[in-house]
Scaffold this motif. Structure first.
Motif, PDB file in Angstrom:
ATOM      1  N   UNK A 132       0.888  -1.014   0.033  1.00  0.00           N
ATOM      2  CA  UNK A 132       0.051  -0.171  -0.096  1.00  0.00           C
ATOM      3  C   UNK A 132       0.618   1.142  -0.060  1.00  0.00           C
ATOM      4  N   UNK A 133       1.859   1.448   0.887  1.00  0.00           N
ATOM      5  CA  UNK A 133       2.600   2.410   0.837  1.00  0.00           C
ATOM      6  C   UNK A 133       4.357   2.170   0.781  1.00  0.00           C
ATOM      7  N   UNK A 134       4.409   1.352  -0.299  1.00  0.00           N
ATOM      8  CA  UNK A 134       5.704   0.911  -0.614  1.00  0.00           C
ATOM      9  C   UNK A 134       6.350   1.523  -1.920  1.00  0.00           C
ATOM     10  N   UNK A 135       7.623   1.711  -1.900  1.00  0.00           N
ATOM     11  CA  UNK A 135       8.261   2.403  -3.501  1.00  0.00           C
ATOM     12  C   UNK A 135       9.465   1.461  -3.414  1.00  0.00           C
ATOM     13  N   UNK A 136       9.970   1.289  -4.886  1.00  0.00           N
ATOM     14  CA  UNK A 136      11.074   0.867  -5.319  1.00  0.00           C
ATOM     15  C   UNK A 136      12.004   1.975  -5.998  1.00  0.00           C
ATOM     16  N   UNK A 137      13.002   2.110  -5.754  1.00  0.00           N
ATOM     17  CA  UNK A 137      13.996   3.306  -6.526  1.00  0.00           C
ATOM     18  C   UNK A 137      15.085   2.315  -7.053  1.00  0.00           C
ATOM     19  N   UNK A 138      15.014   2.401  -8.343  1.00  0.00           N
ATOM     20  CA  UNK A 138      16.078   1.888  -9.051  1.00  0.00           C
ATOM     21  C   UNK A 138      16.869   2.915  -9.781  1.00  0.00           C
ATOM     22  N   UNK A 139      18.175   2.500  -9.549  1.00  0.00           N
ATOM     23  CA  UNK A 139      19.131   3.380 -10.248  1.00  0.00           C
ATOM     24  C   UNK A 139      20.340   2.166 -11.121  1.00  0.00           C
ATOM     25  N   UNK A 140      20.474   2.212 -12.067  1.00  0.00           N
ATOM     26  CA  UNK A 140      21.334   1.118 -12.992  1.00  0.00           C
ATOM     27  C   UNK A 140      22.876   1.868 -12.913  1.00  0.00           C
ATOM     28  N   UNK A 141      23.219   1.904 -11.629  1.00  0.00           N
ATOM     29  CA  UNK A 141      24.733   2.588 -11.390  1.00  0.00           C
ATOM     30  C   UNK A 141      24.953   2.931 -10.145  1.00  0.00           C
ATOM     31  N   UNK A 142      25.932   3.767 -10.091  1.00  0.00           N
ATOM     32  CA  UNK A 142      26.371   4.144  -8.471  1.00  0.00           C
ATOM     33  C   UNK A 142      25.398   5.094  -7.858  1.00  0.00           C
ATOM     34  N   UNK A 143      25.089   4.650  -6.787  1.00  0.00           N
ATOM     35  CA  UNK A 143      23.953   5.526  -6.180  1.00  0.00           C
ATOM     36  C   UNK A 143      24.681   6.709  -5.674  1.00  0.00           C
ATOM     37  N   UNK A 144      25.936   6.539  -5.329  1.00  0.00           N
ATOM     38  CA  UNK A 144      26.556   7.734  -4.843  1.00  0.00           C
ATOM     39  C   UNK A 144      26.728   9.037  -5.788  1.00  0.00           C
ATOM     40  N   UNK A 145      26.705   8.570  -7.110  1.00  0.00           N
ATOM     41  CA  UNK A 145      26.772   9.601  -8.125  1.00  0.00           C
ATOM     42  C   UNK A 145      25.265  10.035  -8.631  1.00  0.00           C
ATOM     43  N   UNK A 146      24.207   9.537  -8.009  1.00  0.00           N
ATOM     44  CA  UNK A 146      22.851  10.009  -8.077  1.00  0.00           C
ATOM     45  C   UNK A 146      22.214  10.752  -6.986  1.00  0.00           C
ATOM     46  N   UNK A 166      15.661   0.589  -2.179  1.00  0.00           N
ATOM     47  CA  UNK A 166      16.493   1.263  -3.083  1.00  0.00           C
ATOM     48  C   UNK A 166      17.580   0.072  -3.569  1.00  0.00           C
ATOM     49  N   UNK A 167      17.403   0.123  -4.880  1.00  0.00           N
ATOM     50  CA  UNK A 167      18.040  -0.525  -5.902  1.00  0.00           C
ATOM     51  C   UNK A 167      19.125  -0.127  -6.592  1.00  0.00           C
ATOM     52  N   UNK A 168      20.409  -0.526  -6.504  1.00  0.00           N
ATOM     53  CA  UNK A 168      21.662   0.020  -7.183  1.00  0.00           C
ATOM     54  C   UNK A 168      22.534  -0.872  -7.648  1.00  0.00           C
ATOM     55  N   UNK A 169      22.945  -0.531  -8.759  1.00  0.00           N
ATOM     56  CA  UNK A 169      23.939  -1.500  -9.578  1.00  0.00           C
ATOM     57  C   UNK A 169      25.173  -0.582  -9.623  1.00  0.00           C
ATOM     58  N   UNK A 170      26.342  -1.170  -9.840  1.00  0.00           N
ATOM     59  CA  UNK A 170      27.623  -0.785 -10.150  1.00  0.00           C
ATOM     60  C   UNK A 170      28.611  -1.910 -10.844  1.00  0.00           C
ATOM     61  N   UNK A 221      18.681   3.775 -18.692  1.00  0.00           N
ATOM     62  CA  UNK A 221      17.541   2.867 -18.736  1.00  0.00           C
ATOM     63  C   UNK A 221      17.478   1.554 -19.417  1.00  0.00           C
ATOM     64  N   UNK A 222      18.732   1.340 -20.141  1.00  0.00           N
ATOM     65  CA  UNK A 222      18.666  -0.021 -20.844  1.00  0.00           C
ATOM     66  C   UNK A 222      19.589  -1.050 -19.856  1.00  0.00           C
ATOM     67  N   UNK A 223      18.936  -1.981 -19.460  1.00  0.00           N
ATOM     68  CA  UNK A 223      17.836  -2.695 -19.955  1.00  0.00           C
ATOM     69  C   UNK A 223      16.575  -2.533 -18.899  1.00  0.00           C
ATOM     70  N   UNK A 224      16.842  -1.527 -17.864  1.00  0.00           N
ATOM     71  CA  UNK A 224      15.862  -1.463 -16.687  1.00  0.00           C
ATOM     72  C   UNK A 224      14.324  -1.106 -17.163  1.00  0.00           C
TER      73      UNK A 224
END
Length: 465
Positions: free
Chosen positions: A55-69, A88-92, A131-134
Motif C-alpha cells: 500500500x505505501x511501498x516504493x522501489x527506487x532503481x538506479x542502474x549505476x552508482x547510487x553515490x553519483x545519483x 533502493x536498488x543500485x548497480x555498479x 535505462x537500458x535494460x531497466x
C-alpha cells in the motif's frame, strides 16, 4: 490460470524484444529466451507470497552508482519523509569485457530477480539514463505485480552513447528506439527542464512533469571558521592552500585564504588573498576542460601585461576516466599567478568547499541540450555565482548578468574572469552583486518542490494513500 497465461504472454513480448535486440547485434537468440524462461519460473514462485505490504511501498532503481545519483537519493528521502517504505536498488557493473549483449542479458536477469524478490511495491521509480535494460524489465515486473512505473528523465541515454559511437551507429539507433518505445509505457514521467518536457511531448508523445533539481540544505554559504578548518586540512596535502608567507605574529594561524587569531578565535580573510575558483566534474567527454585551461592561460597573460588582478587558485573536484589525461596537461603548464588543484573530497567536505568559493565554473554541455548541471544547482545553493558554457536550455537555470555569466569559448571565459575578479572583494563589484542576487532569490528547496510536484502523482493514482 488465465492470469498466469497473461503474465507468460507479457514476458514473451519482453523476451521477443530482447531476442530482436541480440539478433541485431549478432548474438544468439538464446539470450532472449533464457531470461524469459527464468522470469516465468520466478513469477510462478512469487505468486504464493502475496501483496499485503504494497500500500505505501516504493522501489527506487538506479542502474549505476547510487553515490553519483543525488537526485534519486533525494527522492528516496522524500518518500520516507511521507511514510513510504522504500527499497533502493543500485548497480555498479564492473568489467568492460561485458559489453552490450552479455551485459544487458546479465543485468536483465539481475533486475528481474531483485524486483520479483522484494515485496510488491505500489510504485517503482527509475532513473533514466541509464535505462537500458531497466525500462523493459521494470515495465514487465510492474505489469505482473500491479505496480505503477514512474520514469525520471535526466537526459536521453542514446545521446550519451552517441558521444562514443556517433549518431548513426546501430547500437545508438536501437537505444533511441528502446527509450522511445518503453518510455511511453510508463504510468508517470518526471523530467529536469521545461525544454525536456516539451521535447518528450512533441517528439516522443510522452507527458511529463518538470521537477527542477534543488539544492539540499547542506549547500549554503560557509562561515569563515569552517572555511579556515577546511583550508587547514587541505593544506596538509595540497600546496595551493598553504600560507603564502610566514605570519607576522606567532599568535596567527594562516592558510592561503584565511587567518585565525589564536587569542580571540576570530577568523578573517588574509589581506591580498588569491581568488578561489571552483569547478566539479566527472571527467567525461561531455565536459571539455581544455576551455578552462586556455582561459587560465589568458588570465595569466592579463596579469603579465600589467592588469591588476588577484592571483588565482583553481580547484577542480571529482573523479572519472579523463582525469589522468587532464592532469598530464596541467603538469605541462607553467603559471606564476595561477595554481590548479585537482582533488577528490570527502562527502562532508564538498559542500563546505563550494560554500567557500568566490566563483564557480561549469563546462557541462548536455548531450541532448535538455538537462541542467546539478553542480550549478549546488553552487547556487551556496550563493556562489557561476560562469557556465552555453547550451540550449541553460537559461532555465543560469540568468546571464543576474546570477552569473554564460560563455561560448575560452576567450569569453577569460574576459569574464578578468571582469569578475577585478576588485572582487569590493561590495560594489559585479561578483558581489551576483552573490547578493542569489541570496535574495531564495531558491526553492527540494522538499518543498517535491511535495508540490511528485506527491500529488502518488496520491492521485491510489485512493488508499
Amino acid at each position: 490460470m488465465g492470469g498466469l497465461w497473461l503474465q507468460f504472454a507479457l514476458l514473451f513480448v519482453v523476451g521477443a524484444v530482447w531476442s530482436y535486440f541480440f539478433t541485431y547485434l549478432g548474438v544468439s537468440l538464446l539470450y532472449g529466451a533464457v531470461p524469459l524462461l527464468v522470469s516465468v519460473l520466478l513469477v510462478r514462485w512469487k505468486r504464493s507470497r502475496g501483496d499485503a505490504a504494497r500500500r505505501r511501498t516504493v522501489c527506487v532503481l538506479v542502474l549505476g552508482d547510487l553515490g553519483r545519483s543525488p537526485r534519486m537519493l533525494y527522492h528516496t528521502l522524500s518518500f520516507a519523509r511521507h511514510g513510504f517504505s522504500v527499497t533502493v536498488v543500485g548497480y555498479s557493473v564492473g568489467s568492460k569485457i561485458f559489453q552490450y549483449g552479455v551485459k544487458i542479458f546479465v543485468q536483465s536477469l539481475q533486475i528481474c530477480y531483485v524486483l520479483l524478490k522484494i515485496d510488491a511495491p505500489s510504485f517503482m521509480l527509475l532513473q533514466n539514463p541509464p535505462g537500458l535494460p531497466a525500462m523493459a524489465a521494470m515495465w514487465a515486473v510492474c505489469l505482473l505485480r500491479g505496480s505503477k512505473l514512474i520514469i525520471d528523465w535526466h537526459n536521453y541515454g542514446y545521446t550519451i552513447m552517441s558521444l562514443t559511437h556517433g549518431d548513426h551507429h546501430p547500437i545508438v539507433l536501437i537505444a533511441k528506439w528502446y527509450e522511445h518505445f518503453f518510455g511511453k509505457l510508463s504510468d508517470s514521467n518526471l523530467c529536469v527542464t521545461e525544454a525536456m518536457k516539451e521535447d518528450l511531448r512533441v517528439n516522443w508523445n510522452i507527458k511529463a512533469i518538470t521537477l527542477y533539481d534543488c539544492p539540499p540544505p547542506i549547500f549554503k554559504e560557509t562561515p569563515l571558521e569552517l572555511q579556515h578548518k577546511l583550508f587547514k586540512k587541505l593544506a596538509n596535502d595540497f600546496s595551493p592552500f598553504k600560507a603564502r608567507t610566514e605570519p607576522v605574529s606567532s599568535n596567527l594561524e594562516q592558510t592561503a585564504f584565511t587567518e585565525l587569531s589564536i587569542g580571540t578565535s576570530n577568523v578573517t580573510h588574509v589581506r591580498g588573498r588569491p581568488a578561489l575558483l571552483l569547478s566539479s566534474t566527472s571527467w567525461t567527454e561531455d565536459e571539455d576542460f581544455s576551455i578552462l585551461l586556455k582561459a587560465l592561460e589568458e588570465y595569466e597573460g592579463f596579469i603579465n601585461s600589467g592588469i591588476i588582478l588577484p592571483s588565482l587558485v583553481c580547484v577542480i573536484t571529482g573523479n572519472g576516466p579523463l582525469k589522468e589525461f587532464y592532469n598530464h596537461l596541467i603538469e605541462e603548464m607553467h603559471f606564476k599567478y595561477v595554481q590548479i588543484c585537482t582533488l577528490w573530497l570527502e562527502a562532508e567536505d564538498y559542500p563546505v568547499l563550494i560554500g567557500s568559493g568566490d566563483l564557480g565554473v561549469c563546462l557541462h554541455k548536455s548531450t541532448s541540450g535538455l538537462d541542467l548541471p546539478m553542480k550549478v544547482v549546488d553552487m547556487f545553493g551556496c550563493c556562489l555565482p557561476v560562469c557556465a558554457i552555453d547550451f540550449q536550455c541553460l537559461h532555465e537555470l543560469v540568468k546571464h548578468e543576474e546570477n552569473g555569466l554564460i560563455f561560448k569559448n575560452s576567450h569569453e571565459l577569460a574576459e569574464q574572469l578578468k571582469l569578475l575578479f577585478t576588485d572582487f572583494q569590493d561590495v560594489k563589484s559585479k561578483l558581489s552583486i551576483f552573490k547578493r542576487n542569489l541570496k535574495e532569490s531564495k531558491m526553492v528547496q527540494w522538499d518543498e518542490n517535491w511535495d508540490e510536484t511528485v506527491l500529488p502523482l502518488l496520491v492521485g493514482s491510489n485512493s488508499n494513500l
